[in-house]
Design an enzyme around this catalytic site. Structure first.
Site, PDB file in Angstrom:
ATOM      1  N   SER A 167     -15.029  -8.632  40.426  1.00 47.13           N
ATOM      2  CA  SER A 167     -15.821  -7.462  40.039  1.00 47.13           C
ATOM      3  C   SER A 167     -17.177  -7.397  40.726  1.00 47.13           C
ATOM      4  O   SER A 167     -17.840  -8.419  40.931  1.00 47.13           O
ATOM      5  CB  SER A 167     -16.036  -7.470  38.523  1.00 47.13           C
ATOM      6  OG  SER A 167     -14.810  -7.440  37.829  1.00 47.13           O
ATOM      7  N   HIS A 205     -15.048  -5.797  30.654  1.00 47.16           N
ATOM      8  CA  HIS A 205     -14.097  -6.907  30.690  1.00 47.16           C
ATOM      9  C   HIS A 205     -14.244  -7.823  29.472  1.00 47.16           C
ATOM     10  O   HIS A 205     -13.242  -8.338  28.956  1.00 47.16           O
ATOM     11  CB  HIS A 205     -14.264  -7.704  31.981  1.00 47.16           C
ATOM     12  CG  HIS A 205     -13.755  -6.996  33.196  1.00 47.16           C
ATOM     13  ND1 HIS A 205     -12.406  -6.786  33.430  1.00 47.16           N
ATOM     14  CD2 HIS A 205     -14.409  -6.433  34.260  1.00 47.16           C
ATOM     15  CE1 HIS A 205     -12.253  -6.137  34.570  1.00 47.16           C
ATOM     16  NE2 HIS A 205     -13.447  -5.914  35.093  1.00 47.16           N
TER      17      HIS A 205
END
Length: 511
Positions: A343, A441
């Protein structure tokens, strides 16, 4: 690949007639509407008075026939014909003048209070009446619009306009407030809330279809996949072919009411180990035409997830997409046990610049780095001790020049890594992770697993996060517990590497 400017130029040319006059043909009717620019407020009042029906009484709520479909179509065409700057005015009037009957609600609330000493049946009936009275008039219009062709997509775009206006810099306190239309903030927030509630129902996960995008998918879909990619933009058709080719997977959620329109897109790399840099994923073309070797596929790395519809902001889609894709991959590769994101860290560089500026202003620059590290920065930047070194460091981070110097890179690595770890782990908003990607997340139950140095050396990666990326690891047996702990206790599950960097930050920053 046709560029977006060319596409929009063509569309603008086709639509330019709308600013002169709108011809609308409804069943059995022929209507002409003057350009909104000429009819102004009166045109808005006329269309709203005609298409927004009064809320049926409680007794007749299930017996009232629906309005003609032409009302929904007329509103849609009128709204689309408005110039962008005129649309907030229409939305304001819709939300303010055709919302909830507050006087009626107050009267029913008083009745409910008076009925508390009566029998349960009476109390339940008054509660049901009160619940019904809280329905805004415009909700009926929204429901009827959803049933006509293209109606759901129209409402998704309508909510995007509402969100944009609510967040507009010209509004006060992040709410719509126009001196022209006399707007208040609450009514527009109610309109946004009503739209979000309806869209959440219509786009529930059970109504979504999971599609795998391949090089053989329709050209229109591939074009949109390329256009919507927000994390790592695609440069050309070869780039796109790579991302849907061998050792790669691309999935999207679609909805029957918006055919050919991907709602949220997830890109996955199939690798031997969890990737620690994005270059090896999006810039490696060696396997473009090769056959997949199952023995080389041990991990799934989610390296890009993009929501394509601004109007679906806040509607849970991305987390369900990841869960569905995990099941798909487990079915295709039963031996696969490693699932992780790779990410970006948007906002880290800007946060760091603000932190350095604050410490400089407070004369606490020496608190962020150790004495030895400041000496190394002084030598690497040829600056004098004190504020000059802080300024030199700020300037250095604001460019990508330091990435080209091995010496500067080695000097800054320990500093930026622990600062980034603290930004992700320690900086909070209402108790949850400040960084939106981290919050996403962590809500899904992932573990903040590994920070990666020089993981994104593109100009965008360096500018946004000093080239650092992070893996959020999905340990499938632990994700439900992790998600619950994060959402309820606001506790972040992190690896020893991340916690070690956080500890270093706290020690060196004298917290």
């Amino acid at each position: 690949m046709t560029s977006l400017p060319v596409i929009w130029a063509f569309r603008s040319g086709v639509r330019c007639w709308r600013h002169r006059v709108l011809l609308k043909v409804s069943p059995g009717t022929l209507r002409w509407y003057s350009s909104p620019n000429r009819s102004g407020v009166s045109g808005m009042e006329e269309i709203l008075a005609r298409v927004v029906a009064p809320l049926p009484t409680y007794e007749t709520r299930d017996k009232t026939p629906p309005p003609p479909e032409s009302h929904s179509l007329d509103f849609m065409h009128f709204y689309k014909s408005l110039d962008k700057e005129d649309r907030p005015g229409l939305l304001a009037r819709l939300s303010r003048d055709f919302g909830v009957d507050h006087r009626g609600v107050s009267e029913l609330a008083a009745k409910l209070q008076d009925s508390q000493l009566r029998d349960l049946a009476t109390v339940l009936q008054v509660e049901d009446r009160l619940r019904y009275s809280l329905t805004p008039r415009y909700r009926q219009l929204l429901n009827h619009i959803s049933r006509v062709e293209g109606g759901v997509k129209f409402l998704v775009d309508l909510r995007a306009d509402v969100l944009e206006t609510l967040a507009s810099k010209s509004s006060e306190s992040a709410h719509i407030k126009s001196s022209v239309y006399g707007l208040g903030s609450s009514a527009e927030k109610d309109l946004n809330g009503t739209l979000k509630s309806l869209l959440s129902e219509w786009f529930s996960v059970g109504l979504l279809r999971l599609e795998r995008i391949t090089w053989l998918s329709p050209c229109e879909i591939l074009q949109k996949i390329s256009q919507y990619e927000a994390v790592h933009p695609m440069r050309n058709w070869t780039d796109l072919k790579r991302r849907v080719g061998p050792y790669r997977r691309c999935y999207a959620f679609t909805h029957a009411a918006m055919p050919g329109e991907p709602l949220v897109v997830l890109h996955v790399a199939l690798t031997e180990d969890i990737s620690d840099n994005i270059q090896s994923i999006v810039r490696e073309f060696a396997t473009l035409d090769s056959e997949e070797d199952v023995n080389k596929i041990n991990a799934a790395v989610f390296y890009s997830i993009s929501s394509t519809q601004a109007g679906l902001q806040g509607v849970e889609l991305g987390n369900y997409l990841i869960k569905r894709v995990v099941r798909e991959l487990q079915s295709e590769f039963p031996h696969m046990a490693q699932f992780s994101s790779l990410s970006p860290i948007p906002g880290f560089s800007s946060w760091l610049q603000g932190l350095l500026s604050q410490y400089r202003k407070e004369g606490r620059g020496s608190d962020l780095l150790s004495e030895q590290e400041w000496k190394e920065v002084e030598q690497a930047t040829d600056s004098s001790p004190g504020t000059q070194t802080v300024d030199a460091l700020r300037k250095l981070i604001g460019t990508s020049e330091w990435m080209r110097s091995e010496r500067l890179s080695s000097v800054l690595e320990p500093v930026l890594m622990r600062l980034c770890a603290w930004y992700l782990y320690g900086e909070k908003r209402r108790g949850y992770a400040l960084n939106p990607v981290a919050n996403f997340h962590l809500q899904n139950g992932a573990t903040m697993w590994r920070l990666n140095w020089r993981a994104d050396t593109s100009p965008r990666g360096v500018a946004n996060s000093c080239g650092i990326m992070v893996n959020y690891r999905y340990f499938l047996k632990e994700t439900p517990k992790n998600s619950s702990v994060y959402l309820q206790n606001k506790s972040i599950m992190a690896s020893d590497q991340v916690l070690g960097l956080v500890s270093q930050y706290q020690k060196n920053s004298k917290l």
